[in-house]
Design an enzyme around this catalytic site. Sequence first.
Site, PDB file in Angstrom:
ATOM      1  N   GLU A 284       0.827  -1.214   0.000  1.00 43.17           N
ATOM      2  CA  GLU A 284       0.000   0.000   0.000  1.00 43.17           C
ATOM      3  C   GLU A 284       0.857   1.258   0.000  1.00 43.17           C
ATOM      4  O   GLU A 284       0.553   2.243  -0.672  1.00 43.17           O
ATOM      5  CB  GLU A 284      -0.942  -0.010   1.205  1.00 43.17           C
ATOM      6  N   HIS A 362      -1.192  -2.292 -10.909  1.00 47.78           N
ATOM      7  CA  HIS A 362      -0.542  -3.543 -10.509  1.00 47.78           C
ATOM      8  C   HIS A 362       0.104  -4.215 -11.710  1.00 47.78           C
ATOM      9  O   HIS A 362      -0.321  -4.017 -12.838  1.00 47.78           O
ATOM     10  CB  HIS A 362      -1.572  -4.506  -9.895  1.00 47.78           C
TER      11      HIS A 362
END
Length: 745
Positions: A284, A362
């Site tokens: 994160e 991602h």
Amino acid sequence: MWWLLLLGVATSRCLHDETQKSVRLLKPQVSQPVPHFRSSIVPSPGSLDPQPLRIHTYYTRDSVSSKTWARDGDKNRGVSRALAALRETTGRIQGILAVIPVQGPLLLSRDSTQYCRAVWGDPDTPNYHRCSLLNPGYQGESCLGAKMPDAHLHGYSLWPEHGLPQLIQPDGPGVQNTDFLLYVLVTHTPKCHKELCLKSLESSEPSSLSLGTTSAELYRALASSTLRKTPSICISWPAVIAYAACCQLDPEDRPLAGTIVYCAQHLTSPSLSHSDIVMATLHELLHALGFSGQLFKRWRDCPSGLSAREHCSTRKQVTRRDKWGQLLLTTPSVSHSLAKHLGVPGALMGAPLEEEGSLSSHWESRLFQGSIMTAAFDGAQYTHLDPVTLAAFEDSGWYQVNYSAAEELLWGQGSGLEFGLVSTCRNGSSDFFCSSSGLGCHYLHLDKGSCSSDPLLEGCRMYKPLANGGECWKEGNGLLNRAENPHGEIYHLHSRCFLANLTSQVLSKDKVSQPSRAPTGRCYLHQCTHKGTYEVQAEGSPWIPCPPGKAIQIPGYYGLLYCPQGRLCLSYKGTSAATSPLMNFSTQDLLFQLSLGLTGTPGHSLGKEQREELAEVVLQALVTRGGTGRCYFHSPSITAGLVFTVSMWKPPGCEGPSTATLYRTLTLILQEKPLQIHHGEGIFTTEYSLTTEYSKLLTLLDHNPSMIDQLLSAGSCLLLLILVGALGTLAYQKRATLQVGPSTT
Ligand SMILES: *[C@@H]1O[C@H](CO)[C@@H](O)[C@H](O)[C@H]1NC(C)=O
Ligand SMILES: *[C@@H]1O[C@H](CO)[C@@H](O)[C@H](O)[C@H]1NC(C)=O
Ligand SMILES: *[C@@H]1O[C@H](CO)[C@@H](O)[C@H](O)[C@H]1NC(C)=O
Ligand SMILES: *[C@@H]1O[C@H](CO)[C@@H](O)[C@H](O)[C@H]1NC(C)=O
């Protein structure tokens, strides 16, 4: 029969894109120098060298929802787990990323659209674009739900039509020695839950449910009567560990502040280890520091390095689509790093990104299994901070990267340009993917795996860790089925999964040999001998060299063990042996396994407890017959098929002949005259022993004593610490896999 089907798993993806989209990214308005606005970001000359990134974390207590989600004890435990993980993560990042340090205290911007209702519109007056009307409902600034204190913020003023502005709130003191300010919330939000839909095809009583994760909540929800009555059910399940977003940028667009929200309920779950929370935090935080679909377009091109920032410009192109429609991150270091990883000379067009709606933050899962920046998280031990991800931070133009902390990405290493394409992953050209539906080994060889797919793999299949009991490194798994171990498996911290069809000859010589079995994933002990080379051990066997790419035989077993290539002992530096035997074994004190078939008249099949009792009685008879101490014998057991097995080794302090001598004596004695054991109503007679198999082993050992220097007794596994860490880990969002198919009764 009972089936569970996953309908639409609201897929297990990281929430970053969703949350980042909801945040307005603020930048200081440098175009308007105002006397009392201290400029905290422009560096003074002479301090332009990059320095380790200083992350300051600011935990803001959440008063609103705290009462609803947990008891106080849970809450404190959750908070301390989160903060411990944060400390470790920020320390780690500090050693990897360096930035041009912020000069003086860091002061963050206010959002003028929040505190101001209207601005002056005459470009020729000094109050142009200044606030002319305050918003009376202004609540101050926040970042993804975290309230930012005035002390961290610039002040603001109200401008009259003529004359000097009226200061409403002066500048705060700011935060010293900080390049990135991270707000931390531990709370419970609707985002913390994930919805999972299940369908039962036949609504008879479920015999057992195989769950991919050990989440007690999920289990309870499934086992609830609702599921049995309704043909399909969606359950909401606290699956998210944390999510984060960046809120403020510096004049060069480098992220200056962000918030990480930890989902309190999941944080206290025993299925999450500290390393899981650390890895989730790292993931994160890397989003908030720049690895984000929202920030890619702000990345900078700094050809002459970070220090000469006047030569930097915003990158023209960071992402593009290739001719097959795959989205790529195309910056130079990333392209080189991926080419190197795949063993392709030069650079690639770019590194594939996962398609997730309009944004993509991602790596493509098919190419980057195990990377910290893929969208799904399988647990810390499967996740690595890989060099391609670090290259992305170098390409952002905001950071100098120290690559020495990079961890190797094993997935796809050296597999070439065609690796991970939807068109080739099923044609058998790479052993990272699989096509059958059988059992094998997860590519890291820590776990047994079943060949399966998930939405991120887009039809490609790989061996995914088995839901339960497939962890070779977990000793507890071996203890569960100790009594019956015909394949000689060893579960141990240093065990790995190997494709094998080893089987010990426990059947009578006159019985027809069992049909040959195809190799499957099994757990055996391994130890590295050099970089990339290793030895293996099955229960009771000596260490046998396992040449990568070859199939070997193990003394005492039929069948073969396949030695994986390019997977094990790659980072072995020769400093320490992989296994550390608890005891010193000399050639004379080896481990032997004595197995005896029993015939008898129990009149009924024996239960587990009765068999344990009987094993002890047989052992007593054996000890008496051998005329030696009980101390040689360990873990006696009897299978349901009446095969008695006992391990033999001589621990320190045990008086008598060597184990080998005793073993030979015993087998001879038993051949001459079988043992007769009276137990309960039954009489049992030993029928045969494993003399053939183990004399082979003895000969081998006699001729090759060096091979056995480090023989580790399988019996001593019992003495080792039993790790029963439940690792059905869930992180920023962990994949929920339910085993699909009929469960065994
Ligand atoms: C990079 O990190 C390693 C430790 O991970 C450290 O020993 C080394 O000094 C660092 N290099 C630089 C240039 O900071
Ligand atoms: C798989 O497909 C690739 C690309 O089409 C090809 O180069 C390779 O030879 C194929 N491998 C097998 C085993 O069919
Ligand atoms: C083990 O597998 C090999 C290759 O598949 C096969 O030839 C052999 O017969 C098998 N052995 C046993 C004992 O199942
Ligand atoms: C094993 O042997 C070494 C040297 O032979 C000795 O230093 C060590 O203490 C021994 N360890 C045990 C557990 O007996």
